[in-house]
Design an enzyme around this catalytic site. Structure first.
Site, mmCIF file in Angstrom:
data_model
loop_
_atom_site.group_PDB
_atom_site.id
_atom_site.type_symbol
_atom_site.label_atom_id
_atom_site.label_comp_id
_atom_site.label_asym_id
_atom_site.label_seq_id
_atom_site.Cartn_x
_atom_site.Cartn_y
_atom_site.Cartn_z
ATOM 1 N N LYS A 47 44.132 23.315 28.305
ATOM 2 C CA LYS A 47 44.876 24.307 29.094
ATOM 3 C C LYS A 47 44.762 23.983 30.581
ATOM 4 C CE LYS A 47 42.832 28.407 30.221
ATOM 5 N NZ LYS A 47 42.877 28.655 31.665
ATOM 6 N N ASN A 48 43.538 23.739 31.031
ATOM 7 C CA ASN A 48 43.326 23.585 32.475
ATOM 8 C C ASN A 48 43.779 22.236 33.005
ATOM 9 O OD1 ASN A 48 42.503 26.170 32.563
ATOM 10 N ND2 ASN A 48 40.311 25.732 32.709
ATOM 11 N N ARG A 117 46.725 32.818 37.172
ATOM 12 C CA ARG A 117 46.300 32.333 38.467
ATOM 13 C C ARG A 117 46.714 30.888 38.720
ATOM 14 N NH1 ARG A 117 42.445 33.100 42.456
ATOM 15 N NH2 ARG A 117 41.988 31.036 43.214
ATOM 16 N N ASP A 141 39.777 38.311 40.034
ATOM 17 C CA ASP A 141 39.975 38.726 38.645
ATOM 18 C C ASP A 141 38.643 39.070 37.996
ATOM 19 O OD1 ASP A 141 38.874 36.324 37.903
ATOM 20 O OD2 ASP A 141 40.771 35.402 37.369
ATOM 21 N N ASP A 331 32.911 27.970 31.962
ATOM 22 C CA ASP A 331 33.788 28.544 30.930
ATOM 23 C C ASP A 331 33.108 28.605 29.564
ATOM 24 O OD1 ASP A 331 35.737 28.909 32.797
ATOM 25 O OD2 ASP A 331 36.849 27.098 32.301
HETATM 26 N N1 EPU Z 1 36.475 29.126 45.745
HETATM 27 C C1 EPU Z 1 36.493 29.603 47.020
HETATM 28 N N2 EPU Z 1 37.541 29.268 47.817
HETATM 29 C C2 EPU Z 1 38.550 28.484 47.386
HETATM 30 C C3 EPU Z 1 38.536 27.999 46.057
HETATM 31 C C4 EPU Z 1 37.472 28.346 45.246
HETATM 32 O O1 EPU Z 1 35.587 30.324 47.444
HETATM 33 O O2 EPU Z 1 39.486 28.215 48.163
HETATM 34 C C5 EPU Z 1 35.349 29.488 44.881
HETATM 35 C C6 EPU Z 1 35.805 30.442 43.772
HETATM 36 O O3 EPU Z 1 35.826 31.769 44.222
HETATM 37 C C7 EPU Z 1 34.764 30.186 42.698
HETATM 38 C C8 EPU Z 1 34.436 28.710 42.895
HETATM 39 O O4 EPU Z 1 34.885 28.356 44.189
HETATM 40 O O5 EPU Z 1 33.637 30.962 42.954
HETATM 41 C C9 EPU Z 1 35.065 27.788 41.864
HETATM 42 O O6 EPU Z 1 36.454 27.944 41.853
HETATM 43 P P1 EPU Z 1 37.438 26.759 41.432
HETATM 44 O O7 EPU Z 1 38.458 26.646 42.492
HETATM 45 O O8 EPU Z 1 36.651 25.553 41.073
HETATM 46 O O9 EPU Z 1 38.079 27.344 40.104
HETATM 47 P P2 EPU Z 1 39.615 27.508 39.757
HETATM 48 O O10 EPU Z 1 40.354 26.279 40.106
HETATM 49 O O11 EPU Z 1 40.099 28.799 40.273
HETATM 50 C C10 EPU Z 1 39.382 26.436 37.394
HETATM 51 C C11 EPU Z 1 39.688 26.858 35.990
HETATM 52 C C12 EPU Z 1 38.697 27.906 35.535
HETATM 53 C C13 EPU Z 1 37.294 27.299 35.626
HETATM 54 C C14 EPU Z 1 37.029 26.826 37.063
HETATM 55 C C15 EPU Z 1 35.697 26.143 37.223
HETATM 56 C C16 EPU Z 1 42.053 26.611 35.811
HETATM 57 C C17 EPU Z 1 43.380 27.254 35.646
HETATM 58 N N3 EPU Z 1 41.029 27.422 35.919
HETATM 59 O O12 EPU Z 1 39.523 27.617 38.179
HETATM 60 O O13 EPU Z 1 38.997 28.166 34.170
HETATM 61 O O14 EPU Z 1 36.350 28.273 35.281
HETATM 62 O O15 EPU Z 1 38.068 25.904 37.458
HETATM 63 O O16 EPU Z 1 35.582 25.093 36.352
HETATM 64 O O17 EPU Z 1 41.935 25.403 35.819
HETATM 65 C C18 EPU Z 1 39.298 29.467 32.250
HETATM 66 O O18 EPU Z 1 39.944 28.531 31.775
HETATM 67 O O19 EPU Z 1 38.938 30.460 31.546
HETATM 68 C C19 EPU Z 1 38.931 29.436 33.666
HETATM 69 C C20 EPU Z 1 38.547 30.510 34.329
#
Ligand code: EPU
Length: 453
Positions: A47-48, A117, A141, A331
């Site tokens: 998915k990701n 998201r 979220d 995750d």
């Molecule tokens: N963060 C910031 N500022 C930013 C970006 C991120 O503070 O500009 C913080 C976030 O608040 C969080 C941390 O950095 O505390 C990690 O966030 P990240 O950006 O790595 O996560 P994401 O891209 O929003 C993706 C996956 C998540 C997975 C995370 C970590 C997708 C669609 N989502 O989220 O997947 O947990 O990376 O591996 O790719 C899921 O599939 O259930 C899911 C939540």
């Protein structure tokens, strides 16, 4: 006295449903605990990864085909995001075909971004391709605050002018230029957005402290096939030499390591014996190692061949610490909690990625789990059996963690709001049943409108 008033007097409880001709229904999974999961499952694409590969299709005019794509709700939502941007999207079997126009649209509205998201991943490609973009701010979220500051700071360093107005992030740049960007945290989403912006920027961009997840490597592979020049994929320094244009390609999505890990934990939690095919065990090394520590027998079959997890006795308690890849994946935290909840002894689970990932443990407690949280730590004292109860999924992974716990609970567990699980687990019920789980999807009237007096 009206019938309505009479019902209030008689029952002390007024159900809005009773007075309305139409009411909503919710779907839940009804799990009867006690079965060992035994058999074989096949895992689809991640998915990701696929959601970002779909966003990457915006970078090139013409036909992109993504194979090994999972049939999940999030793919349907992302298809809608792309359609509203002027793309034609068709899904057949495990292939997604995206026809991107010469000038895709530039706006992703809140209606879609709030549902998923990952819609925010159109920010980088559209800015690079169109020079302007308006994307609704997704907000936080159920797992945490999830900022966008790294995405925005990075794009600004590449020359974008970015404002935030009326709930939208608005970015403009005639042509982005290369820059050196240091991420405070190896954010997956920020790395992807900056990467997809940098491939068409003028000059060289360096992203330091970049995320190293297999999904990032997958998107780098696809972008490279499209003609991008990317060095260092899978390391924490990505160097990208911008090019003038990219061409669409056919690309196979990397297997889903989180779904893979979920099945591995399901085997251990239920003291079962599960073989997972079409998966890449090297993407899950630490998680599989935790299972071995818990007493599971893990047999690896070689690259992309999968593995087998067998657990004969009660799992032993294990301490788990989530970290960005290659650390233990956040995750898979709910699965670790479900395992700890039935393990022999106390486990300490530490979450280092999201600030509210433990919120769902209140639902685990409803199943009789002994979980106490303090900041980013949870202490879980395992019990031989949990106790079935109605619970609510708050996000995809929490939902699956609750189902896993329900498999080791006496009686019936009903997990509500299973649309979360549909977002990321293709054919979940069918696969669970094929392994012997007693689980069914049932539709019941939504009682949340009931008013108590
Ligand atoms: N963060 C910031 N500022 C930013 C970006 C991120 O503070 O500009 C913080 C976030 O608040 C969080 C941390 O950095 O505390 C990690 O966030 P990240 O950006 O790595 O996560 P994401 O891209 O929003 C993706 C996956 C998540 C997975 C995370 C970590 C997708 C669609 N989502 O989220 O997947 O947990 O990376 O591996 O790719 C899921 O599939 O259930 C899911 C939540």
């Amino acid at each position: 006295m009206t019938a309505l008033a009479a019902s209030v007097v008689l029952c002390g409880r007024l159900s809005v449903r009773a007075c309305l001709p139409y009411y909503c229904a919710v779907e839940l999974f009804r799990v009867t605990g006690g079965t060992r999961l035994v058999g074989e499952v096949t895992v689809g694409g991640a998915k990701n990864s696929v959601l970002k590969l779909m966003a990457a299709a915006l970078l090139a005019e013409g036909r992109t085909v993504l194979t090994n794509a999972p049939r999940i709700l999030d793919v349907t939502i992302m298809s809608e995001v792309l359609r509203r941007l002027g793309c034609t999207v068709t899904i057949e079997g495990d292939a997604i075909t995206i026809d991107t126009p010469a000038e895709p649209g530039t706006e992703a509205d809140y209606d879609l971004v709030r549902r998923m998201r990952a819609s925010i991943n159109v920010l980088g490609p559209l800015l690079a391709r169109r020079g302007e973009v308006r994307v609704a701010h997704p907000g936080g979220d159920a797992i945490g605050s999830r900022g966008l500051d790294y995405h925005i700071a990075g794009l600004k360093r590449m020359g974008a002018d970015i404002t935030s107005e009326h709930g939208f992030v608005i970015a403009r740049a005639e042509r982005l230029h290369g820059a050196t960007i240091w991420l405070d945290f190896p954010s997956v989403g920020a790395t992807e957005n900056l990467l997809m912006a940098a491939v068409l920027a003028k000059g060289t961009t360096v992203i330091d402290n970049a995320a190293r997840e297999p999904e990032i490597v997958d998107i780098c592979a696809m972008l490279t096939e499209m003609g991008a020049r990317i060095y260092g994929a899978g390391t924490s320094t990505l160097e990208i030499e911008g090019v003038d244009a990219l061409s669409p390609v056919t690309h196979r999505t990397v297997p889903d390591r989180i779904v893979t890990g979920t099945w591995a934990f399901a085997a251990a939690i239920t003291r079962g014996d599960v073989t997972v095919r079409n998966s890449e065990p090297s993407h899950l090394e630490i998680a599989l190692d935790e299972l071995t520590t818990a007493g599971a027998d893990v047999e690896l079959f070689g690259p992309c061949e999968g593995f087998r997890v067998r657990m004969d006795d009660r799992p032993r308690a294990v301490d788990v610490v989530t970290l960005p890849y290659p650390g233990y994946a956040t995750d898979l935290l709910p699965m670790a909690i479900a395992l700890a909840a039935v393990a022999d002894g106390p486990s300490m689970i530490t979450e280092n990625v999201f600030d509210a990932r433990f919120m769902f443990t209140n639902e685990m407690v409803r199943l009789g789990a002994d979980v106490r949280t303090d900041g980013h730590h949870a202490v879980v004292r395992g019990k031989e059996w949990l106790s079935g109860a109605p619970v609510r999924a708050t996000d995809i992974r929490a939902g699956v963690g609750l189902v896993m716990a329900g498999l080791r609970a006496e009686g019936v567990t009903e997990v509500a709001d299973v649309f979360h699980i549909d977002r990321g687990y293709p054919g979940f019920i069918e696969q669970m049943r094929s392994l012997g789980a007693e689980i069914e999807r049932v539709t019941v009237p939504d009682d949340t409108m009931a008013l108590d007096f």
